[in-house]
Design a protein around this motif. Structure first.
Motif, PDB file in Angstrom:
ATOM      1  N   ALA A  13       3.361  -3.892   0.415  1.00 37.86           N
ATOM      2  CA  ALA A  13       4.232  -3.037  -0.389  1.00 37.86           C
ATOM      3  C   ALA A  13       5.483  -3.802  -0.810  1.00 37.86           C
ATOM      4  O   ALA A  13       5.928  -3.704  -1.956  1.00 37.86           O
ATOM      5  CB  ALA A  13       4.612  -1.785   0.397  1.00 37.86           C
ATOM      6  N   GLU A  14       6.029  -4.574   0.099  1.00 36.66           N
ATOM      7  CA  GLU A  14       7.223  -5.368  -0.224  1.00 36.66           C
ATOM      8  C   GLU A  14       6.899  -6.429  -1.284  1.00 36.66           C
ATOM      9  O   GLU A  14       7.647  -6.603  -2.248  1.00 36.66           O
ATOM     10  CB  GLU A  14       7.765  -6.035   1.037  1.00 36.66           C
ATOM     11  CG  GLU A  14       9.064  -6.769   0.807  1.00 36.66           C
ATOM     12  CD  GLU A  14       9.648  -7.331   2.102  1.00 36.66           C
ATOM     13  OE1 GLU A  14      10.385  -8.326   2.013  1.00 36.66           O
ATOM     14  OE2 GLU A  14       9.364  -6.772   3.188  1.00 36.66           O
ATOM     15  N   LEU A  15       5.770  -7.109  -1.125  1.00 38.02           N
ATOM     16  CA  LEU A  15       5.374  -8.133  -2.091  1.00 38.02           C
ATOM     17  C   LEU A  15       5.103  -7.537  -3.480  1.00 38.02           C
ATOM     18  O   LEU A  15       5.392  -8.155  -4.500  1.00 38.02           O
ATOM     19  CB  LEU A  15       4.127  -8.875  -1.606  1.00 38.02           C
ATOM     20  CG  LEU A  15       4.325  -9.806  -0.424  1.00 38.02           C
ATOM     21  CD1 LEU A  15       2.988 -10.275   0.125  1.00 38.02           C
ATOM     22  CD2 LEU A  15       5.190 -10.996  -0.828  1.00 38.02           C
ATOM     23  N   ALA A  16       4.541  -6.324  -3.499  1.00 36.44           N
ATOM     24  CA  ALA A  16       4.229  -5.674  -4.766  1.00 36.44           C
ATOM     25  C   ALA A  16       5.406  -4.860  -5.308  1.00 36.44           C
ATOM     26  O   ALA A  16       5.315  -4.284  -6.391  1.00 36.44           O
ATOM     27  CB  ALA A  16       3.016  -4.756  -4.592  1.00 36.44           C
ATOM     28  N   GLU A  17       6.483  -4.816  -4.525  1.00 37.86           N
ATOM     29  CA  GLU A  17       7.677  -4.045  -4.891  1.00 37.86           C
ATOM     30  C   GLU A  17       7.346  -2.574  -5.118  1.00 37.86           C
ATOM     31  O   GLU A  17       7.709  -1.965  -6.125  1.00 37.86           O
ATOM     32  CB  GLU A  17       8.360  -4.650  -6.122  1.00 37.86           C
ATOM     33  CG  GLU A  17       8.843  -6.076  -5.875  1.00 37.86           C
ATOM     34  CD  GLU A  17       9.494  -6.711  -7.092  1.00 37.86           C
ATOM     35  OE1 GLU A  17       9.502  -6.092  -8.173  1.00 37.86           O
ATOM     36  OE2 GLU A  17       9.983  -7.848  -6.936  1.00 37.86           O
ATOM     37  N   ASP A  53      -1.812  -8.900  -6.174  1.00 29.63           N
ATOM     38  CA  ASP A  53      -1.812  -9.144  -7.625  1.00 29.63           C
ATOM     39  C   ASP A  53      -2.267  -7.902  -8.380  1.00 29.63           C
ATOM     40  O   ASP A  53      -1.703  -7.558  -9.427  1.00 29.63           O
ATOM     41  CB  ASP A  53      -2.718 -10.328  -7.980  1.00 29.63           C
ATOM     42  CG  ASP A  53      -2.135 -11.667  -7.562  1.00 29.63           C
ATOM     43  OD1 ASP A  53      -0.911 -11.729  -7.299  1.00 29.63           O
ATOM     44  OD2 ASP A  53      -2.907 -12.643  -7.494  1.00 29.63           O
ATOM     45  N   GLN A  54      -3.296  -7.226  -7.856  1.00 32.25           N
ATOM     46  CA  GLN A  54      -3.776  -6.017  -8.527  1.00 32.25           C
ATOM     47  C   GLN A  54      -2.727  -4.905  -8.463  1.00 32.25           C
ATOM     48  O   GLN A  54      -2.566  -4.161  -9.434  1.00 32.25           O
ATOM     49  CB  GLN A  54      -5.099  -5.550  -7.925  1.00 32.25           C
ATOM     50  CG  GLN A  54      -6.258  -6.405  -8.376  1.00 32.25           C
ATOM     51  CD  GLN A  54      -7.586  -5.698  -8.285  1.00 32.25           C
ATOM     52  OE1 GLN A  54      -7.864  -5.016  -7.307  1.00 32.25           O
ATOM     53  NE2 GLN A  54      -8.394  -5.872  -9.306  1.00 32.25           N
ATOM     54  N   LEU A  55      -1.995  -4.803  -7.362  1.00 25.49           N
ATOM     55  CA  LEU A  55      -0.923  -3.804  -7.266  1.00 25.49           C
ATOM     56  C   LEU A  55       0.160  -4.078  -8.308  1.00 25.49           C
ATOM     57  O   LEU A  55       0.665  -3.148  -8.948  1.00 25.49           O
ATOM     58  CB  LEU A  55      -0.327  -3.799  -5.857  1.00 25.49           C
ATOM     59  CG  LEU A  55      -1.239  -3.225  -4.763  1.00 25.49           C
ATOM     60  CD1 LEU A  55      -0.699  -3.581  -3.386  1.00 25.49           C
ATOM     61  CD2 LEU A  55      -1.390  -1.720  -4.932  1.00 25.49           C
ATOM     62  N   ARG A  56       0.494  -5.347  -8.478  1.00 22.70           N
ATOM     63  CA  ARG A  56       1.482  -5.704  -9.506  1.00 22.70           C
ATOM     64  C   ARG A  56       0.960  -5.369 -10.904  1.00 22.70           C
ATOM     65  O   ARG A  56       1.713  -4.919 -11.769  1.00 22.70           O
ATOM     66  CB  ARG A  56       1.822  -7.185  -9.412  1.00 22.70           C
ATOM     67  CG  ARG A  56       2.625  -7.539  -8.174  1.00 22.70           C
ATOM     68  CD  ARG A  56       2.882  -9.019  -8.096  1.00 22.70           C
ATOM     69  NE  ARG A  56       3.649  -9.363  -6.921  1.00 22.70           N
ATOM     70  CZ  ARG A  56       3.610 -10.538  -6.329  1.00 22.70           C
ATOM     71  NH1 ARG A  56       2.840 -11.497  -6.821  1.00 22.70           N
ATOM     72  NH2 ARG A  56       4.329 -10.769  -5.258  1.00 22.70           N
ATOM     73  N   GLU A  57      -0.327  -5.589 -11.121  1.00 25.72           N
ATOM     74  CA  GLU A  57      -0.938  -5.260 -12.414  1.00 25.72           C
ATOM     75  C   GLU A  57      -0.921  -3.751 -12.645  1.00 25.72           C
ATOM     76  O   GLU A  57      -0.673  -3.284 -13.754  1.00 25.72           O
ATOM     77  CB  GLU A  57      -2.374  -5.803 -12.461  1.00 25.72           C
ATOM     78  CG  GLU A  57      -3.095  -5.563 -13.757  1.00 25.72           C
ATOM     79  CD  GLU A  57      -2.588  -6.399 -14.932  1.00 25.72           C
ATOM     80  OE1 GLU A  57      -3.157  -6.261 -16.021  1.00 25.72           O
ATOM     81  OE2 GLU A  57      -1.622  -7.169 -14.780  1.00 25.72           O
ATOM     82  N   VAL A  58      -1.160  -2.975 -11.591  1.00 21.50           N
ATOM     83  CA  VAL A  58      -1.088  -1.507 -11.693  1.00 21.50           C
ATOM     84  C   VAL A  58       0.317  -1.098 -12.122  1.00 21.50           C
ATOM     85  O   VAL A  58       0.485  -0.268 -13.018  1.00 21.50           O
ATOM     86  CB  VAL A  58      -1.465  -0.841 -10.350  1.00 21.50           C
ATOM     87  CG1 VAL A  58      -1.116   0.643 -10.368  1.00 21.50           C
ATOM     88  CG2 VAL A  58      -2.947  -1.037 -10.062  1.00 21.50           C
TER      89      VAL A  58
END
Length: 142
Positions: free
Chosen positions: A19-23, A56-61
């Motif tokens: 969660a922290e990495l994906a903000e 990476d997919q969370l960031r893309e979401v």
């Protein structure tokens, strides 16, 4: 686990770290997992473990959501992107196999399409025999 054994699909991050990495908030990651948007692997104790690919997919979401896509639209985009990655890997594998074939048998570098659409390797100068040849005839004098 050694560095050689790890890749971008190795599940290493707990939900708080991912969660922290994906903000994002950890609850958002739980929601995305529930609806099948980004599904991390589970440990024997049933805790979520996220990989770099998952992050990476969370960031893309987050990016697609900011552009106004619905969660269903985002799910479909991710599904298609994952399929493209699979197909690209398959193409790389086929290119590698073809390259090995060409290097191992330099006398057989000519290819043709077989009757069923398959690729047939042929000797240089040889012709493919077909059982259903089409012959075009034009009367003389025309």
């Amino acid at each position: 686990m050694s560095r050689e054994q790890m890749d971008r699909y190795t599940p290493i991050f707990a939900i708080a770290q991912a969660a922290e990495l994906a903000e994002m908030h950890p609850q958002t990651l739980r929601q995305y997992d529930r609806i099948g948007l980004v599904s991390p692997q589970r440990t024997r104790g049933n805790t979520r473990r996220y990989s770099l690919h998952d992050v990476d997919q969370l960031r893309e979401v987050a990016r697609l959501s900011a552009e106004g896509l619905s969660l269903e639209g985002i799910r479909r985009v991710l599904q298609l992107e994952n399929r493209v990655e699979e197909l690209q890997a398959q193409v790389r594998e086929l290119e590698r196999a073809l390259s090995e074939e060409l290097l191992s048998r330099p006398e057989r570098r000519v290819f043709a399409a077989g009757a069923a659409g398959e690729v047939v390797s042929m000797r240089r100068g040889a012709r493919l025999r077909r059982s259903s040849d089409v012959v075009v005839w034009r009367p003389s004098g025309q």
